[in-house]
Design a protein around this motif. Structure first.
Motif, PDB file in Angstrom:
ATOM      1  N   ALA A   1     -34.168 -77.769  32.410  1.00  0.00           N
ATOM      2  CA  ALA A   1     -33.718 -76.872  31.523  1.00  0.00           C
ATOM      3  C   ALA A   1     -34.349 -75.312  31.036  1.00  0.00           C
ATOM      4  CB  ALA A   1     -34.280 -77.994  29.876  1.00  0.00           C
ATOM      5  N   GLY A   2     -35.108 -75.289  32.147  1.00  0.00           N
ATOM      6  CA  GLY A   2     -35.865 -73.611  32.039  1.00  0.00           C
ATOM      7  C   GLY A   2     -37.422 -73.615  31.488  1.00  0.00           C
ATOM      8  N   LEU A   3     -38.248 -74.307  32.379  1.00  0.00           N
ATOM      9  CA  LEU A   3     -39.495 -74.562  32.141  1.00  0.00           C
ATOM     10  C   LEU A   3     -39.998 -72.390  33.222  1.00  0.00           C
ATOM     11  CD1 LEU A   3     -41.102 -77.777  32.386  1.00  0.00           C
ATOM     12  CD2 LEU A   3     -39.801 -76.569  29.871  1.00  0.00           C
ATOM     13  N   ALA A   4     -40.157 -71.651  32.508  1.00  0.00           N
ATOM     14  CA  ALA A   4     -39.629 -70.455  33.559  1.00  0.00           C
ATOM     15  C   ALA A   4     -40.920 -70.645  34.125  1.00  0.00           C
ATOM     16  CB  ALA A   4     -40.171 -69.005  32.578  1.00  0.00           C
ATOM     17  N   SER A   5     -42.488 -70.902  33.587  1.00  0.00           N
ATOM     18  CA  SER A   5     -43.999 -71.083  34.000  1.00  0.00           C
ATOM     19  C   SER A   5     -43.601 -71.744  35.203  1.00  0.00           C
ATOM     20  CB  SER A   5     -44.472 -72.106  32.838  1.00  0.00           C
ATOM     21  OG  SER A   5     -44.827 -72.860  32.958  1.00  0.00           O
TER      22      SER A   5
ATOM     23  N   ASN B   1     -36.369 -73.454  24.132  1.00  0.00           N
ATOM     24  CA  ASN B   1     -36.164 -72.259  23.930  1.00  0.00           C
ATOM     25  C   ASN B   1     -37.688 -71.283  23.236  1.00  0.00           C
ATOM     26  OD1 ASN B   1     -34.998 -70.222  24.669  1.00  0.00           O
ATOM     27  ND2 ASN B   1     -34.522 -69.164  22.078  1.00  0.00           N
ATOM     28  N   ARG B   2     -38.645 -72.167  22.173  1.00  0.00           N
ATOM     29  CA  ARG B   2     -39.646 -71.715  21.904  1.00  0.00           C
ATOM     30  C   ARG B   2     -40.585 -71.809  23.578  1.00  0.00           C
ATOM     31  NH1 ARG B   2     -38.149 -76.151  18.726  1.00  0.00           N
ATOM     32  NH2 ARG B   2     -39.966 -77.627  19.410  1.00  0.00           N
ATOM     33  N   ILE B   3     -40.570 -72.785  24.167  1.00  0.00           N
ATOM     34  CA  ILE B   3     -41.516 -72.900  25.902  1.00  0.00           C
ATOM     35  C   ILE B   3     -40.954 -71.491  26.424  1.00  0.00           C
ATOM     36  CG2 ILE B   3     -42.332 -73.610  27.285  1.00  0.00           C
ATOM     37  CD1 ILE B   3     -41.188 -76.306  26.543  1.00  0.00           C
ATOM     38  N   CYS B   4     -39.649 -71.447  26.365  1.00  0.00           N
ATOM     39  CA  CYS B   4     -39.746 -69.465  27.368  1.00  0.00           C
ATOM     40  C   CYS B   4     -37.871 -69.527  26.909  1.00  0.00           C
ATOM     41  CB  CYS B   4     -39.184 -70.705  28.814  1.00  0.00           C
ATOM     42  SG  CYS B   4     -38.390 -69.462  29.787  1.00  0.00           S
ATOM     43  N   SER B   5     -38.174 -67.906  26.610  1.00  0.00           N
ATOM     44  CA  SER B   5     -37.254 -67.174  25.565  1.00  0.00           C
ATOM     45  C   SER B   5     -35.932 -67.386  26.968  1.00  0.00           C
ATOM     46  CB  SER B   5     -37.200 -66.516  24.914  1.00  0.00           C
ATOM     47  OG  SER B   5     -37.329 -65.062  26.157  1.00  0.00           O
ATOM     48  N   LEU B   6     -34.218 -66.910  26.263  1.00  0.00           N
ATOM     49  CA  LEU B   6     -34.020 -66.689  27.225  1.00  0.00           C
ATOM     50  C   LEU B   6     -34.111 -65.824  28.322  1.00  0.00           C
ATOM     51  CD1 LEU B   6     -31.002 -67.247  27.801  1.00  0.00           C
ATOM     52  CD2 LEU B   6     -30.087 -66.216  26.670  1.00  0.00           C
ATOM     53  N   ARG B   7     -34.472 -64.512  27.754  1.00  0.00           N
ATOM     54  CA  ARG B   7     -35.174 -63.412  28.184  1.00  0.00           C
ATOM     55  C   ARG B   7     -35.976 -63.623  29.577  1.00  0.00           C
ATOM     56  NH1 ARG B   7     -37.374 -57.942  25.453  1.00  0.00           N
ATOM     57  NH2 ARG B   7     -37.329 -56.202  27.565  1.00  0.00           N
ATOM     58  N   GLU B   8     -36.351 -63.923  28.935  1.00  0.00           N
ATOM     59  CA  GLU B   8     -38.358 -64.752  29.858  1.00  0.00           C
ATOM     60  C   GLU B   8     -37.313 -65.713  30.746  1.00  0.00           C
ATOM     61  OE1 GLU B   8     -42.209 -65.125  26.895  1.00  0.00           O
ATOM     62  OE2 GLU B   8     -40.593 -66.695  26.768  1.00  0.00           O
ATOM     63  N   LEU B   9     -36.330 -66.803  30.549  1.00  0.00           N
ATOM     64  CA  LEU B   9     -35.810 -67.554  31.682  1.00  0.00           C
ATOM     65  C   LEU B   9     -35.086 -66.967  33.050  1.00  0.00           C
ATOM     66  CD1 LEU B   9     -35.713 -70.329  32.674  1.00  0.00           C
ATOM     67  CD2 LEU B   9     -33.590 -70.231  31.278  1.00  0.00           C
ATOM     68  N   ILE B  10     -34.592 -65.925  32.846  1.00  0.00           N
ATOM     69  CA  ILE B  10     -33.935 -65.004  33.522  1.00  0.00           C
ATOM     70  C   ILE B  10     -34.453 -63.581  34.128  1.00  0.00           C
ATOM     71  CG2 ILE B  10     -32.372 -62.837  33.710  1.00  0.00           C
ATOM     72  CD1 ILE B  10     -30.593 -66.081  33.012  1.00  0.00           C
ATOM     73  N   ALA B  11     -35.893 -63.822  33.500  1.00  0.00           N
ATOM     74  CA  ALA B  11     -36.302 -62.560  34.182  1.00  0.00           C
ATOM     75  C   ALA B  11     -37.053 -63.338  35.086  1.00  0.00           C
ATOM     76  CB  ALA B  11     -37.654 -62.043  33.311  1.00  0.00           C
ATOM     77  N   ALA B  12     -38.004 -64.670  34.231  1.00  0.00           N
ATOM     78  CA  ALA B  12     -37.970 -66.120  36.469  1.00  0.00           C
ATOM     79  C   ALA B  12     -37.222 -66.186  36.981  1.00  0.00           C
ATOM     80  CB  ALA B  12     -38.727 -67.127  35.218  1.00  0.00           C
ATOM     81  N   CYS B  13     -36.725 -65.897  37.546  1.00  0.00           N
ATOM     82  CA  CYS B  13     -34.814 -66.347  37.285  1.00  0.00           C
ATOM     83  C   CYS B  13     -34.557 -65.424  38.227  1.00  0.00           C
ATOM     84  CB  CYS B  13     -33.587 -67.122  37.203  1.00  0.00           C
ATOM     85  SG  CYS B  13     -33.243 -68.358  36.267  1.00  0.00           S
TER      86      CYS B  13
ATOM     87  N   ALA C   1     -18.703 -66.002  28.228  1.00  0.00           N
ATOM     88  CA  ALA C   1     -18.517 -65.720  28.915  1.00  0.00           C
ATOM     89  C   ALA C   1     -18.539 -64.845  29.431  1.00  0.00           C
ATOM     90  CB  ALA C   1     -16.794 -66.235  30.162  1.00  0.00           C
ATOM     91  N   LYS C   2     -18.047 -63.246  28.928  1.00  0.00           N
ATOM     92  CA  LYS C   2     -18.966 -61.987  29.425  1.00  0.00           C
ATOM     93  C   LYS C   2     -20.175 -61.697  29.342  1.00  0.00           C
ATOM     94  CE  LYS C   2     -14.589 -60.067  28.059  1.00  0.00           C
ATOM     95  NZ  LYS C   2     -13.963 -59.404  26.935  1.00  0.00           N
ATOM     96  N   ARG C   3     -20.774 -62.951  28.644  1.00  0.00           N
ATOM     97  CA  ARG C   3     -21.921 -62.412  28.434  1.00  0.00           C
ATOM     98  C   ARG C   3     -23.443 -63.230  29.768  1.00  0.00           C
ATOM     99  NH1 ARG C   3     -21.555 -63.320  22.600  1.00  0.00           N
ATOM    100  NH2 ARG C   3     -22.178 -64.795  22.797  1.00  0.00           N
ATOM    101  N   LEU C   4     -22.707 -64.411  29.468  1.00  0.00           N
ATOM    102  CA  LEU C   4     -23.016 -65.067  30.345  1.00  0.00           C
ATOM    103  C   LEU C   4     -22.815 -64.005  32.050  1.00  0.00           C
ATOM    104  CD1 LEU C   4     -24.393 -68.132  31.929  1.00  0.00           C
ATOM    105  CD2 LEU C   4     -21.698 -69.093  32.364  1.00  0.00           C
ATOM    106  N   ALA C   5     -22.421 -63.511  31.974  1.00  0.00           N
ATOM    107  CA  ALA C   5     -21.962 -62.950  33.828  1.00  0.00           C
ATOM    108  C   ALA C   5     -22.439 -62.084  34.105  1.00  0.00           C
ATOM    109  CB  ALA C   5     -20.195 -62.275  33.367  1.00  0.00           C
ATOM    110  N   ALA C   6     -22.757 -61.316  32.510  1.00  0.00           N
ATOM    111  CA  ALA C   6     -23.877 -59.853  32.332  1.00  0.00           C
ATOM    112  C   ALA C   6     -25.646 -60.616  32.793  1.00  0.00           C
ATOM    113  CB  ALA C   6     -23.507 -59.342  30.578  1.00  0.00           C
ATOM    114  N   LEU C   7     -26.061 -61.887  31.475  1.00  0.00           N
ATOM    115  CA  LEU C   7     -27.323 -62.245  32.108  1.00  0.00           C
ATOM    116  C   LEU C   7     -27.503 -62.185  33.521  1.00  0.00           C
ATOM    117  CD1 LEU C   7     -27.318 -64.375  29.131  1.00  0.00           C
ATOM    118  CD2 LEU C   7     -29.090 -63.109  29.546  1.00  0.00           C
ATOM    119  N   VAL C   8     -26.652 -63.418  34.361  1.00  0.00           N
ATOM    120  CA  VAL C   8     -26.733 -63.600  35.661  1.00  0.00           C
ATOM    121  C   VAL C   8     -26.772 -62.634  36.627  1.00  0.00           C
ATOM    122  CG1 VAL C   8     -26.289 -66.353  35.366  1.00  0.00           C
ATOM    123  CG2 VAL C   8     -24.321 -64.826  36.715  1.00  0.00           C
ATOM    124  N   ARG C   9     -25.912 -60.988  36.449  1.00  0.00           N
ATOM    125  CA  ARG C   9     -25.223 -60.504  37.745  1.00  0.00           C
ATOM    126  C   ARG C   9     -26.762 -59.676  38.016  1.00  0.00           C
ATOM    127  NH1 ARG C   9     -22.813 -56.565  34.199  1.00  0.00           N
ATOM    128  NH2 ARG C   9     -21.550 -57.633  34.416  1.00  0.00           N
TER     129      ARG C   9
END
Length: 367
Positions: free
Chosen positions: A206-210, A242-254, A282-290
């Motif tokens: 579910a996105g445990l970035a650490s 999301n408390r453990i890891c924000s969306l921004r932190e998760l995408i950065a870890a990816c 959908a447009k935001r998702l595409a931008a996130l993983v670009r």
């Protein structure tokens, strides 16, 4: 001249399945046995899937007697199988402590995939997932994770072969990392283990970035359950994650994830009608993983009783997919299988709760 062995051994009865390979080497050393005995025992457990020490025919009768005096093989014995109209099979296992566990066998176009659980319940509280409503009862041990695979293999038909494993069942795999890592080593070892290819195994988080870099050491495919394109959405849908890891932190870890050559990340996105299924999403998702080497799996929500969420229309699903495709992403719509037995993605847990007070009848394996 026959070899002589020390007869001293640990006094407590040990479950051979509970030993890691290193622990097994130490165990056989306690008898004064040569190291190769450990590999022999492990092969019997994981390649032959035996349930009785006396079946280890390349050990002498004396060795089997010594081993039986202080060890046994505690496999899952109480099993029930729910069969869906589409051929999906939901396995219900009762464990040694009487807890119930679920995994799902999914047939699809020449593949036979087992969805494996890593916890009883879940540490997270994703609102669209039935398992999350259970809370966490406990982590599974490595041998309990592996035993799901062994027991399902025992029940396969003569011409059936398990081709893929996905750690997408009950629980968050990276919250039980040590046991998952040990289980995968047993499943992928080709000398004494079950011999699965690491390319045929996927771990979903579910996105445990650490813990993403730790996950890279497993050598298997990684799937990230994203499900939102803003922190506001993710706070509603996956508050603990999301408390453990924000969306921004998760995408950065990816983006930092050390992807092997010719591998790619998978982003999983559960589509919820009127919540996260718009063109803008959908447009935001595409931008996130670009720029990330990846594919996207869209999972139309599998409804369950009591949920506030609904499955999007087919039109909405196809529009969302087309927006991502136009952005240059490889995107697939996951087929929903096993919904009539609550065996589809996000539906595990209700059967276990309903059957907690009932006795499961042992099912005779077809070996």
């Amino acid at each position: 001249m026959p070899m002589s062995y020390h007869l001293s051994a640990p006094s407590a009865v040990s479950n051979l399945l509970a030993f890691s390979s290193r622990a097994m080497e130490e165990f056989v050393r306690s008898f004064g046995w040569p190291p190769y005995r450990a590999r022999q025992i492990l092969r019997w457990l994981y390649q032959n899937r035996i349930r009785d020490i006396q079946s280890m025919t390349d050990l002498s009768k004396q060795e089997r007697t010594i081993l039986s005096s202080c060890a046994d093989i505690r496999r899952i014995e109480r099993v029930s199988v729910l069969v869906s109209d589409d051929g999906t099979k939901k396995f219900l296992f009762r464990l040694q402590d009487d807890r119930l566990l679920e995994s799902v066998l999914i047939p699809d176009e020449g593949r036979l995939t087992l969805c494996v659980s890593t916890q009883i319940g879940c540490t997270l509280d994703c609102g669209f997932c039935l398992t999350g409503t259970m809370g966490l009862h406990r982590n599974l041990k490595a041998h309990e994770i592996v035993d799901q695979v062994l027991t399902v293999q025992d029940h396969l038909g003569t011409h059936e072969t398990l081709t893929n494993l996905v750690f997408m069942g009950m629980g968050e795999p990276l919250a039980n990392f040590e046991a998952v890592s040990d289980a995968i080593s047993r499943l992928t070892n080709r000398t004494w283990g079950a011999g699965f290819s690491s390319r045929r195994i996927t771990v979903s988080t579910a996105g445990l970035a650490s813990r993403l870099k730790d996950a890279a050491s497993l050598g298997v495919n990684l799937a990230i359950s994203l499900n939102a394109t803003t922190d506001e959405q993710r706070n509603r849908l996956m508050p603990t994650a999301n408390r453990i890891c924000s969306l921004r932190e998760l995408i950065a870890a990816c983006r930092d994830y050390p992807l092997p050559v010719r591998r790619r990340l998978t982003f999983e996105y559960v589509l919820l009608a009127g919540v996260n299924d718009s063109r803008e999403d959908a447009k935001r998702l595409a931008a996130l993983v670009r720029g990330i080497r990846c594919k996207v799996n869209l999972i139309p929500f599998n409804e369950f009783p009591g949920s506030e969420f609904r499955r999007p229309s087919e039109e909405a699903i196809l529009i969302f997919q087309s927006v991502l495709k136009r952005a240059g992403l490889e995107v697939f719509v996951r087929k929903s299988k096993g919904r009539d037995v609550l065996g589809a993605c996000g539906q595990l847990g209700r059967s276990a709760a309903a059957l907690q007070g009932l006795a499961l009848t042992p099912v005779q394996p077809r070996c």
